[in-house]
Design an enzyme around this catalytic site. Structure first.
Site, PDB file in Angstrom:
ATOM      1  N   TRP A 108      35.482  39.537  42.900  1.00 18.43           N
ATOM      2  CA  TRP A 108      36.222  39.450  41.638  1.00 18.43           C
ATOM      3  C   TRP A 108      37.473  40.302  41.644  1.00 18.43           C
ATOM      4  CZ3 TRP A 108      35.952  35.475  38.713  1.00 18.43           C
ATOM      5  CH2 TRP A 108      34.778  34.722  38.715  1.00 18.43           C
ATOM      6  N   ASP A 178      36.963  44.929  34.094  1.00 16.64           N
ATOM      7  CA  ASP A 178      36.339  43.610  33.968  1.00 16.64           C
ATOM      8  C   ASP A 178      34.841  43.847  33.768  1.00 16.64           C
ATOM      9  OD1 ASP A 178      35.243  41.090  34.274  1.00 16.64           O
ATOM     10  OD2 ASP A 178      36.344  40.606  36.117  1.00 16.64           O
ATOM     11  N   LYS A 202      28.073  35.191  30.525  1.00 20.45           N
ATOM     12  CA  LYS A 202      26.995  35.878  31.254  1.00 20.45           C
ATOM     13  C   LYS A 202      25.993  36.479  30.274  1.00 20.45           C
ATOM     14  CE  LYS A 202      29.732  34.969  34.731  1.00 20.45           C
ATOM     15  NZ  LYS A 202      30.725  35.819  35.305  1.00 20.45           N
TER      16      LYS A 202
HETATM   17  C1  LIG Z   1      32.051  35.352  35.700  1.00 22.23           C
HETATM   18  C2  LIG Z   1      33.063  36.397  35.929  1.00 22.23           C
HETATM   19  C3  LIG Z   1      34.376  36.177  35.578  1.00 22.23           C
HETATM   20  C4  LIG Z   1      34.630  34.873  34.916  1.00 22.23           C
HETATM   21  O1  LIG Z   1      35.770  34.314  34.921  1.00 22.23           O
HETATM   22  P1  LIG Z   1      35.920  32.929  34.174  1.00 22.23           P
HETATM   23  O2  LIG Z   1      37.377  32.773  34.180  1.00 22.23           O
HETATM   24  O3  LIG Z   1      35.363  33.138  32.803  1.00 22.23           O
HETATM   25  O4  LIG Z   1      35.191  31.904  34.953  1.00 22.23           O
HETATM   26  C5  LIG Z   1      35.298  37.176  35.790  1.00 22.23           C
HETATM   27  N1  LIG Z   1      34.911  38.349  36.336  1.00 22.23           N
HETATM   28  C6  LIG Z   1      33.639  38.589  36.664  1.00 22.23           C
HETATM   29  C7  LIG Z   1      33.231  39.905  37.207  1.00 22.23           C
HETATM   30  C8  LIG Z   1      32.682  37.610  36.472  1.00 22.23           C
HETATM   31  O5  LIG Z   1      31.401  37.818  36.760  1.00 22.23           O
END
Ligand SMILES: *Cc1c(COP(=O)(O)O)cnc(C)c1O
Length: 365
Positions: A108, A178, A202
């Site tokens: 991420w 995040d 989530k």
């Molecule tokens: C799921 C997640 C995202 C999600 O991004 P989307 O744009 O909502 O799909 C972002 N960062 C993390 C750490 C995640 O687990």
């Protein structure tokens, strides 16, 4: 395989939601608040929806103890959207040209760096790549720049199963986190952060809603190219309704917040979350069949990742889990293995059921 009842869903997101919230939502989809129409079918400007919105806002403020100098925005575009919105809104604060620091701890934060690079210099101030992203980068190794507008971390790397045990100290530079996959799973001190953001799918609601919690002094610095829907100042001044908000997801988030309050709030759910994680890590630590690769001090309580040492057993493991009423355990394709996501709505009994299956599978292997 067919199921006629709800089973334990360990999917990483979209993810399991509290059953009692879903049951009530089923009614509200058809008929809501005596309006003769369902919650998805009424105007976002109606008093019924505005009350629902204000309640959801107040409940997130209460649950997370959000100080009054922060704004809570209910946006769209997901965590990925905010990966662009954050540099657009904040990088202008840097003294000598748009720049920010990133602490890279997995998939991420790698995505966050790539996106931010479109808008300025995305400095990698620390990375745990050499440790295969099996830990968060040791704070002692961080090379922070005084010329950066902010420091970006991912509090919980959903793919790798790596979580910050504590809020890192970055001095006066705004800390951006995040928290998509651990929002409201544990108590945090919001005042230690400049910006917190999370896709709701989530721990909170169906996909579509993005929650942004931003300190007021960080609002109003957006680059002129910033899309209106992601300009925090415009959204803050318009109750996050400069465009049609994701009304159903906001309604669901509000219902989940009420449910969470009934469970005793974040401190209470945090204890259960710790118990759930302990149950699974306990099996892993006593096993010669399974392997937990994440370093102990970086283990995620939300996404427990593990491997079967003999990977030819993966399919059999997943099949037995499914037969026992457990789905969503396959690890992300980029890392393989298994992942058990233990979000707030997963009951302790679900984690215990998985632990039992893991022990049983090892006995028979
Ligand atoms: C799921 C997640 C995202 C999600 O991004 P989307 O744009 O909502 O799909 C972002 N960062 C993390 C750490 C995640 O687990």
């Amino acid at each position: 395989m067919s199921f006629d009842k709800r089973i334990y869903n360990f999917a990483p997101g979209p993810a399991t939601l509290p059953e009692e919230v879903l049951k009530a939502a089923g009614q509200d989809i058809l008929l809501w608040q005596g309006l003769g129409a369902g919650v998805m079918e009424v105007s976002h400007r109606s008093s019924a929806f505005m009350n629902c919105y204000q309640d959801a806002l107040q409940n997130i403020i209460d649950l997370m103890k959000i100080p009054s100098n922060y704004k809570v925005l209910f946006l769209q575009g997901g965590g990925i959207g905010q990966n662009a919105a954050i540099p657009m809104n904040l990088m202008g604060l840097a003294k000598s040209g748009p720049q920010a620091d990133f602490i890279v701890s997995g998939v991420w934060t790698q995505k966050s760096v790539a996106e931010a690079s479109k808008y300025g210099l995305a400095r990698i101030a620390a990375t745990s790549k050499e440790q295969q992203f099996h830990c968060v980068p040791d704070r002692a190794t961080w090379d922070l720049s005084q010329d950066s507008a902010y420091v970006h971390i991912c509090a919980n790397e959903t793919v790798g199963g790596v979580e910050f045990a504590q809020t890192p100290d970055v001095g006066v530079i705004p800390l951006v986190a995040d928290i998509s996959s651990n929002i409201m799973s544990r108590e945090i001190n919001v005042s230690r952060y400049g910006v917190l953001f999370a896709g709701a799918q989530k721990n909170i609601a169906p996909a579509g809603l993005t929650i942004v919690i931003v300190r007021e002094d960080l609002i109003g610095h957006a680059a002129s190219i910033t899309p209106t829907i992601w300009d925090w100042k415009i959204q803050a001044a318009n109750d996050s309704m400069i465009n049609t908000p994701t009304t159903f997801a906001i309604y669901m988030a509000g219902e989940v917040f009420k449910w969470l309050k009934k469970q005793g709030g974040i401190s209470a759910i945090e204890k259960i979350n710790q118990q759930k994680a302990d149950v699974i890590y306990g099996v892993l630590d006593q096993s010669s069949l399974y392997e937990a690769r994440v370093h102990r001090d970086s283990r995620s309580r939300m996404n427990v990742t593990f491997y079967l040492r003999d990977e030819t057993l993966n399919e059999a493991f997943l099949a037995q889990a499914s037969q026992a009423g457990m789905i969503g355990l396959k690890g992300h394709k980029s890392v393989g293995g298994m992942r058990a996501s233990l979000y707030n709505a997963m009951p302790l009994a679900g984690a215990q059921c998985l632990a039992e299956l893991m022990r049983e599978f090892e006995r028979r292997a």
